[in-house]
Motif scaffolding. Structure first.
Motif, PDB file in Angstrom:
ATOM      1  N   SER A  77      22.279 -13.336 -16.707  1.00  0.00           N
ATOM      2  CA  SER A  77      21.721 -13.288 -15.357  1.00  0.00           C
ATOM      3  C   SER A  77      20.213 -13.510 -15.383  1.00  0.00           C
ATOM      4  O   SER A  77      19.674 -14.271 -14.566  1.00  0.00           O
ATOM      5  CB  SER A  77      22.044 -11.950 -14.688  1.00  0.00           C
ATOM      6  OG  SER A  77      21.366 -10.879 -15.317  1.00  0.00           O
TER       7      SER A  77
ATOM      8  N   LEU B 162      26.493 -10.528 -19.833  1.00  0.00           N
ATOM      9  CA  LEU B 162      26.223 -10.890 -18.442  1.00  0.00           C
ATOM     10  C   LEU B 162      24.787 -10.569 -18.047  1.00  0.00           C
ATOM     11  O   LEU B 162      24.147 -11.332 -17.312  1.00  0.00           O
ATOM     12  CB  LEU B 162      27.183 -10.147 -17.514  1.00  0.00           C
ATOM     13  CG  LEU B 162      28.455 -10.869 -17.074  1.00  0.00           C
ATOM     14  CD1 LEU B 162      29.335  -9.938 -16.259  1.00  0.00           C
ATOM     15  CD2 LEU B 162      28.132 -12.130 -16.287  1.00  0.00           C
TER      16      LEU B 162
ATOM     17  N   ILE C 270      28.637 -16.676 -11.607  1.00  0.00           N
ATOM     18  CA  ILE C 270      30.065 -16.393 -11.390  1.00  0.00           C
ATOM     19  C   ILE C 270      30.921 -17.516 -11.968  1.00  0.00           C
ATOM     20  O   ILE C 270      31.931 -17.267 -12.642  1.00  0.00           O
ATOM     21  CB  ILE C 270      30.352 -16.198  -9.895  1.00  0.00           C
ATOM     22  CG1 ILE C 270      29.666 -14.916  -9.392  1.00  0.00           C
ATOM     23  CG2 ILE C 270      31.850 -16.133  -9.630  1.00  0.00           C
ATOM     24  CD1 ILE C 270      29.687 -14.756  -7.885  1.00  0.00           C
TER      25      ILE C 270
ATOM     26  N   PHE D 170      30.910 -17.344 -15.739  1.00  0.00           N
ATOM     27  CA  PHE D 170      31.701 -16.208 -16.189  1.00  0.00           C
ATOM     28  C   PHE D 170      33.192 -16.529 -16.157  1.00  0.00           C
ATOM     29  O   PHE D 170      33.926 -16.242 -17.112  1.00  0.00           O
ATOM     30  CB  PHE D 170      31.387 -14.995 -15.319  1.00  0.00           C
ATOM     31  CG  PHE D 170      32.140 -13.752 -15.702  1.00  0.00           C
ATOM     32  CD1 PHE D 170      32.026 -13.218 -16.971  1.00  0.00           C
ATOM     33  CD2 PHE D 170      32.967 -13.117 -14.783  1.00  0.00           C
ATOM     34  CE1 PHE D 170      32.719 -12.063 -17.331  1.00  0.00           C
ATOM     35  CE2 PHE D 170      33.654 -11.964 -15.125  1.00  0.00           C
ATOM     36  CZ  PHE D 170      33.533 -11.438 -16.406  1.00  0.00           C
ATOM     37  N   ILE D 171      33.640 -17.150 -15.058  1.00  0.00           N
ATOM     38  CA  ILE D 171      35.060 -17.499 -14.913  1.00  0.00           C
ATOM     39  C   ILE D 171      35.496 -18.481 -16.001  1.00  0.00           C
ATOM     40  O   ILE D 171      36.565 -18.335 -16.601  1.00  0.00           O
ATOM     41  CB  ILE D 171      35.322 -18.084 -13.516  1.00  0.00           C
ATOM     42  CG1 ILE D 171      35.149 -16.995 -12.447  1.00  0.00           C
ATOM     43  CG2 ILE D 171      36.720 -18.685 -13.424  1.00  0.00           C
ATOM     44  CD1 ILE D 171      35.214 -17.502 -11.024  1.00  0.00           C
TER      45      ILE D 171
ATOM     46  N   LEU E 105      23.583 -16.827  -8.424  1.00  0.00           N
ATOM     47  CA  LEU E 105      24.831 -16.069  -8.415  1.00  0.00           C
ATOM     48  C   LEU E 105      26.047 -16.976  -8.514  1.00  0.00           C
ATOM     49  O   LEU E 105      27.007 -16.670  -9.239  1.00  0.00           O
ATOM     50  CB  LEU E 105      24.916 -15.212  -7.149  1.00  0.00           C
ATOM     51  CG  LEU E 105      24.036 -13.965  -7.111  1.00  0.00           C
ATOM     52  CD1 LEU E 105      24.263 -13.198  -5.818  1.00  0.00           C
ATOM     53  CD2 LEU E 105      24.305 -13.066  -8.306  1.00  0.00           C
TER      54      LEU E 105
END
Length: 226
Positions: free
Chosen positions: A146, A142, A27, A30-31, A23
């Motif tokens: 993942s 996403l 994250i 993604f940022i 995770l």
């Protein structure tokens, strides 16, 4: 399957560790991907270069990347959870930059013009209009990322980083097939749970994507499909 019943606590602990590592990397990736994807979408001259360079990151062998990351970052201990997370984040960026760029491409130009006409500046327009409308495409990226991140995280055990990968190597070394099987099932279940949560989050955050209807004509008849 007695081994599984006797080691549920171990499996649970490793699953939580694996989840945390995945995770954080997801994250972080993604940022980082949002501004890179925006640059690739906004500046056509560099779009190909940005997407190609970030995409090539995914071709780096995972074990080699785990060894290279400490050299680049200065964290020279290979046996470091931070190095694994950085490596996983790099792989996430490799997938998500294209997803963000493609998502922004999918936004109708008329919507942008309308938001500008009612006084939205570029920053507000991006976060309030463009990025939300790009959401379905970004969400699809996403979901792929993942599953990839959760699977790749198991490689960390090869450099001594504990997670569900431990069940693979330990089970193979000791020839405990139920242990290996438990590791495989745990990784698959974890990936499915995260994917389901992403789908639910997408429905909650993007309610306009539900119940979309398409209209088509066949002769004199109009067909509406939900």
């Amino acid at each position: 399957m007695n081994w599984v019943g006797n080691n549920l606590e171990l499996i649970g602990d490793l699953t939580l560790v694996h989840l945390r590592q995945s995770l954080i990397a997801l994250i972080a990736g993604f940022i980082v991907s949002i501004p890179l994807g925006w640059v690739a979408w906004r500046y056509r001259l560099v779009r190909s270069s940005v997407i190609t360079i970030t995409g090539l990151l995914y071709t780096i062998p995972s074990l080699a990347l785990l060894i290279l990351v400490p050299v680049v970052t200065g964290w020279y201990s290979i046996v470091s959870e931070t190095n694994l997370i950085v490596a996983l984040a790099i792989y996430a960026v490799a997938i998500l930059v294209r997803a963000v760029a493609d998502g922004l491409d999918s936004v109708d130009a008329g919507v942008r013009q309308a938001s500008t006409a009612i006084g939205y500046g570029s920053f507000r327009r991006f976060w309030a209009v463009e990025f939300p409308l790009a959401g379905p495409v970004v969400l699809a990226g996403l979901r792929v990322t993942s599953a990839s991140t959760i699977a790749l995280a198991t490689v960390g055990i090869l450099v001594g980083i504990q997670n569900l990968g431990y069940l693979f190597t330990n089970g193979l070394q000791r020839r405990i097939i139920p242990e290996v099987f438990a590791g495989v099932v745990a990784v698959v279940v974890l990936a499915l749970v995260i994917d389901l949560l992403l789908v639910i989050a997408g429905r909650l955050l993007m309610p306009w994507t539900r119940g979309v209807k398409t209209v088509s004509r066949q002769g004199n008849r109009t067909l509406v499909k939900a």
